[in-house]
Scaffold this motif. Structure first.
Motif, PDB file in Angstrom:
ATOM      1  N   GLY A  31       7.458   9.890  -8.758  1.00  0.00           N
ATOM      2  CA  GLY A  31       7.226   9.316  -7.438  1.00  0.00           C
ATOM      3  C   GLY A  31       5.775   9.081  -7.094  1.00  0.00           C
ATOM      4  O   GLY A  31       5.475   8.403  -6.104  1.00  0.00           O
ATOM      5  N   ARG A  32       4.850   9.607  -7.876  1.00  0.00           N
ATOM      6  CA  ARG A  32       3.425   9.384  -7.590  1.00  0.00           C
ATOM      7  C   ARG A  32       3.029   7.956  -7.967  1.00  0.00           C
ATOM      8  O   ARG A  32       3.721   7.283  -8.746  1.00  0.00           O
ATOM      9  CB  ARG A  32       2.568  10.382  -8.343  1.00  0.00           C
ATOM     10  N   GLU A  33       1.911   7.500  -7.434  1.00  0.00           N
ATOM     11  CA  GLU A  33       1.386   6.186  -7.791  1.00  0.00           C
ATOM     12  C   GLU A  33       0.702   6.250  -9.146  1.00  0.00           C
ATOM     13  O   GLU A  33      -0.138   7.116  -9.391  1.00  0.00           O
ATOM     14  CB  GLU A  33       0.395   5.691  -6.741  1.00  0.00           C
ATOM     15  N   SER A  34       1.079   5.342 -10.042  1.00  0.00           N
ATOM     16  CA  SER A  34       0.423   5.232 -11.343  1.00  0.00           C
ATOM     17  C   SER A  34       0.386   3.754 -11.712  1.00  0.00           C
ATOM     18  O   SER A  34       1.399   3.067 -11.672  1.00  0.00           O
ATOM     19  CB  SER A  34       1.162   6.045 -12.420  1.00  0.00           C
ATOM     20  N   LEU A  35      -0.802   3.284 -12.039  1.00  0.00           N
ATOM     21  CA  LEU A  35      -1.021   1.852 -12.252  1.00  0.00           C
ATOM     22  C   LEU A  35      -1.795   1.581 -13.527  1.00  0.00           C
ATOM     23  O   LEU A  35      -2.613   2.403 -13.949  1.00  0.00           O
ATOM     24  CB  LEU A  35      -1.834   1.253 -11.095  1.00  0.00           C
ATOM     25  N   VAL A  36      -1.538   0.412 -14.107  1.00  0.00           N
ATOM     26  CA  VAL A  36      -2.516  -0.216 -14.991  1.00  0.00           C
ATOM     27  C   VAL A  36      -3.307  -1.143 -14.085  1.00  0.00           C
ATOM     28  O   VAL A  36      -2.845  -2.221 -13.720  1.00  0.00           O
ATOM     29  CB  VAL A  36      -1.846  -0.982 -16.145  1.00  0.00           C
ATOM     30  N   ALA A  37      -4.468  -0.683 -13.659  1.00  0.00           N
ATOM     31  CA  ALA A  37      -5.236  -1.375 -12.630  1.00  0.00           C
ATOM     32  C   ALA A  37      -6.096  -2.481 -13.223  1.00  0.00           C
ATOM     33  O   ALA A  37      -6.689  -2.322 -14.295  1.00  0.00           O
ATOM     34  CB  ALA A  37      -6.121  -0.383 -11.875  1.00  0.00           C
ATOM     35  N   LEU A  64      -8.965   0.086 -21.118  1.00  0.00           N
ATOM     36  CA  LEU A  64      -7.694   0.449 -21.754  1.00  0.00           C
ATOM     37  C   LEU A  64      -7.287  -0.580 -22.809  1.00  0.00           C
ATOM     38  O   LEU A  64      -7.359  -1.784 -22.579  1.00  0.00           O
ATOM     39  CB  LEU A  64      -6.612   0.541 -20.675  1.00  0.00           C
ATOM     40  N   SER A  65      -6.853  -0.096 -23.978  1.00  0.00           N
ATOM     41  CA  SER A  65      -6.382  -1.011 -25.025  1.00  0.00           C
ATOM     42  C   SER A  65      -4.999  -0.635 -25.547  1.00  0.00           C
ATOM     43  O   SER A  65      -4.312  -1.494 -26.101  1.00  0.00           O
ATOM     44  CB  SER A  65      -7.372  -1.029 -26.204  1.00  0.00           C
ATOM     45  N   GLU A  66      -4.598   0.632 -25.383  1.00  0.00           N
ATOM     46  CA  GLU A  66      -3.298   1.041 -25.933  1.00  0.00           C
ATOM     47  C   GLU A  66      -2.695   2.175 -25.105  1.00  0.00           C
ATOM     48  O   GLU A  66      -3.415   3.051 -24.622  1.00  0.00           O
ATOM     49  CB  GLU A  66      -3.441   1.494 -27.386  1.00  0.00           C
ATOM     50  N   HIS A 109     -16.330   0.418 -14.395  1.00  0.00           N
ATOM     51  CA  HIS A 109     -15.094   1.108 -14.011  1.00  0.00           C
ATOM     52  C   HIS A 109     -13.880   0.621 -14.788  1.00  0.00           C
ATOM     53  O   HIS A 109     -12.743   0.849 -14.365  1.00  0.00           O
ATOM     54  CB  HIS A 109     -14.882   0.988 -12.510  1.00  0.00           C
ATOM     55  N   GLY A 110     -14.142  -0.028 -15.946  1.00  0.00           N
ATOM     56  CA  GLY A 110     -13.044  -0.231 -16.880  1.00  0.00           C
ATOM     57  C   GLY A 110     -12.555  -1.621 -17.140  1.00  0.00           C
ATOM     58  O   GLY A 110     -11.492  -1.782 -17.759  1.00  0.00           O
ATOM     59  N   PHE A 111     -13.253  -2.664 -16.691  1.00  0.00           N
ATOM     60  CA  PHE A 111     -12.779  -4.025 -16.947  1.00  0.00           C
ATOM     61  C   PHE A 111     -12.503  -4.215 -18.440  1.00  0.00           C
ATOM     62  O   PHE A 111     -13.296  -3.773 -19.276  1.00  0.00           O
ATOM     63  CB  PHE A 111     -13.839  -5.040 -16.501  1.00  0.00           C
ATOM     64  N   PRO A 112     -11.347  -4.801 -18.804  1.00  0.00           N
ATOM     65  CA  PRO A 112     -10.429  -5.555 -17.942  1.00  0.00           C
ATOM     66  C   PRO A 112      -9.288  -4.740 -17.313  1.00  0.00           C
ATOM     67  O   PRO A 112      -8.668  -5.204 -16.357  1.00  0.00           O
ATOM     68  CB  PRO A 112      -9.848  -6.600 -18.901  1.00  0.00           C
ATOM     69  N   ALA A 113      -8.979  -3.569 -17.830  1.00  0.00           N
ATOM     70  CA  ALA A 113      -7.858  -2.802 -17.282  1.00  0.00           C
ATOM     71  C   ALA A 113      -8.099  -1.312 -17.499  1.00  0.00           C
ATOM     72  O   ALA A 113      -8.757  -0.906 -18.469  1.00  0.00           O
ATOM     73  CB  ALA A 113      -6.534  -3.213 -17.931  1.00  0.00           C
ATOM     74  N   ARG A 114      -7.563  -0.497 -16.606  1.00  0.00           N
ATOM     75  CA  ARG A 114      -7.699   0.951 -16.707  1.00  0.00           C
ATOM     76  C   ARG A 114      -6.446   1.612 -16.132  1.00  0.00           C
ATOM     77  O   ARG A 114      -5.649   0.967 -15.439  1.00  0.00           O
ATOM     78  CB  ARG A 114      -8.913   1.442 -15.932  1.00  0.00           C
ATOM     79  N   LEU A 115      -6.285   2.896 -16.424  1.00  0.00           N
ATOM     80  CA  LEU A 115      -5.200   3.665 -15.842  1.00  0.00           C
ATOM     81  C   LEU A 115      -5.685   4.347 -14.563  1.00  0.00           C
ATOM     82  O   LEU A 115      -6.804   4.861 -14.509  1.00  0.00           O
ATOM     83  CB  LEU A 115      -4.695   4.730 -16.822  1.00  0.00           C
ATOM     84  N   VAL A 116      -4.840   4.351 -13.559  1.00  0.00           N
ATOM     85  CA  VAL A 116      -5.061   5.091 -12.317  1.00  0.00           C
ATOM     86  C   VAL A 116      -3.789   5.875 -12.040  1.00  0.00           C
ATOM     87  O   VAL A 116      -2.731   5.283 -11.815  1.00  0.00           O
ATOM     88  CB  VAL A 116      -5.381   4.146 -11.142  1.00  0.00           C
TER      89      VAL A 116
END
Length: 513
Positions: free
Chosen positions: A335-341, A374-376, A353-360
């Motif tokens: 139920g918590r928020e988790s994103l590939v931001a 993030l790559s994998e 801060h992680g361009f192009p994508a990161r985990l939050v």
């Protein structure tokens, strides 16, 4: 020690500086070549014990990378000085030292998965050759006391050496500065962030709900700007990301492994969420914490597309530079928020801060969850893999502690003004903050503070309390209670291995009226 040895030490330091500067310039001019400074920096970060990491962050904070850069440059100059003092009559020793440095720096650079040894050896060789060439040239300019050529000749030699040293040090500084600028500019140009237009999200959040800001001078804003958001990571310099070639791969214990491009990711359902992130190295009352409005794809939807197998217990996030995190798969489904931001505060993720994508992932310290660049994403068993910081002594599971902080007043001494405002922030991502209490003086009763409107259970909240501050010495303390009824413990612990605990306190002297 003889003056000649000190002079030879300056010669060696100048030669070492030029070798390092030339290697940095070469890396900037030729995009595929690695920076030796970055390679050495990443190696130091990789092998440093957690106690040293804690100390560096506590002393330098978000300037820890700059401090490491200065440290590498200083050590290189000291080594060069030592080599210079003994190599005038034994130039073979200088050859061994400079070539050895080039090889070690190249091997350190080649550890980066984006760099091969073949490429790394080129700037290493240039560093050694330029250092040795300048060393030999400067030795030739230096006075030769043993020959006793006369005062006039000696003076001319000293002037020539001074000019030579100035020129070499200056060229080294210019080469390093231009090379560093070209490297950073090249990475940003290659990444293509300037051409990114983020789609409108399927779900939005209010930019600034009424009551979310208490409007107190010196109080942290409820949304931390991108420029002010803390940055703590293992990347000495920003990794190289070529956006057209970038892919996010979902692999491991899934039924249907797949990879998607950046465009594919932006075509998925994007949502906005307010989430507070915190570094595990944050001391009680520290500033390695921030709250942002993130835009991204729900991590659950990305995993569901791959089909999670029943034996998948750990989610491992991998960065393009090889850094890894790991956390329980259940954190995606509880139920918590988790994103590939892909966005932060209304713009594409900044490079830092992680361009192009990161985990939050709400409620987990960054070192186990917040993979930048993030790559994998790999699904594994819990005991099959330990992420980057776990073998280095940090806890494998790391939920963020309930914390609070006094932002104002922070001065140690203040004039008497009668009533003052004491204010700060409190956070417990994934649980929310239900109450903040403040103790306005040693032994005083705890008083409940006024809270700002909550953006979400994953965001910090501002708090304030009015204080009739009499003259004298006062100790202010704060504690928070989260949405599950858990109040901060008074017990003080260090950040390692799973986050600091304790009450933030501030001592202030109010002058006589």
């Amino acid at each position: 020690m003889k003056r000649t040895n000190w002079r030879d030490g300056l010669i060696g330091a100048a030669a070492a500086a030029l070798g390092l500067g030339v290697s940095e310039l070469a890396a900037g001019l030729f995009g595929g070549w690695p920076s030796l400074i970055a390679g050495l920096g990443n190696w130091v970060i990789d092998v440093v014990p957690k106690t040293i990491k804690e100390l560096a962050i506590s002393v330098f904070g978000t300037n820890d990378k700059l401090a490491l850069l200065i440290g590498i440059a200083s050590v290189t100059l000291l080594i060069g000085a030592a080599v210079g003092m003994v190599s005038r009559e034994r130039f073979g020793f200088a050859i061994t030292a400079f070539v050895g440095f080039g090889v070690i720096a190249a091997l350190a650079s080649a550890r980066d998965p984006q760099v091969g040894l073949g490429l790394a050896i080129i700037p290493g060789g240039l560093s050694a050759l330029s250092g040795l060439g300048s060393l030999q040239w400067l030795y030739g300019l230096a006075p030769k006391p043993a020959l006793d050529p006369g005062e006039g000749v000696a003076d001319r030699s000293r002037r020539a050496l001074l000019v030579g040293l100035t020129a070499v040090f200056g060229l080294a500084a210019i080469s390093a500065g231009v090379g560093r600028s070209l490297l950073e500019k090249g990475k940003r140009s290659l990444a293509g962030r300037a051409d990114v237009a983020l789609p409108s999200p399927a779900q939005t959040v209010p930019s600034s709900p009424p009551g979310a800001e208490l409007g107190i001078d010196g109080l942290s804003t409820v949304v931390t700007s991108n420029a002010d958001f803390y940055r703590i990571d293992t990347a000495f310099t920003l990794p190289r990301v070529n956006l057209p070639d970038w892919r996010l791969t979902i692999a491991g214990r899934v039924d249907q492994p797949y990879s998607i491009s950046y465009a594919d990711l932006l075509d998925m359902r994007l949502v906005e969420r307010y989430v507070t992130l915190s570094c595990v190295s944050n001391e009680v009352g520290g500033d390695l914490v921030g709250n942002a409005k993130w835009l991204g794809v729900p991590l659950k939807e990305i995993l569901d597309r791959a089909g999670i197998r029943s034996d998948a217990e750990q989610l491992v996030g991998r960065s393009v530079d090889g850094f890894t995190v790991g956390f329980p798969v259940e954190a995606v489904y509880d139920g918590r928020e988790s994103l590939v931001a892909v966005g932060m505060n209304g713009e594409p993720l900044p490079f830092e801060h992680g361009f192009p994508a990161r985990l939050v992932v709400a409620g987990l310290y960054g070192y186990v969850s917040a993979t930048k660049w993030l790559s994998e994403i790999e699904l594994t068993g819990w005991n099959d893999f330990d992420a980057y910081w776990v073998p280095r002594g940090w806890a494998k599971e790391a939920p963020i502690k309930t914390q609070s902080r006094i932002d104002t007043p922070r001065e140690a001494r203040l004039p008497y003004e009668g009533e003052r405002i004491v204010a700060g922030v409190a956070w417990a991502p994934n649980r929310g903050i239900s109450k903040v209490e403040v103790q306005l003086g040693e032994g005083a009763q705890w008083v409940e503070a006024e809270l700002s409107e909550s953006l979400s259970n994953d965001s910090w909240r501002q708090w304030k309390i009015r204080w009739e501050a009499p003259p004298g010495l006062h100790v202010l303390r704060v504690r928070a209670t989260d949405g599950e009824g858990n109040t901060q413990t008074e017990q003080n612990t260090r950040p390692a291995p799973s986050g600091a605990t304790g009450w933030d306190r501030h001592t202030v002297l109010i002058d006589e009226a």
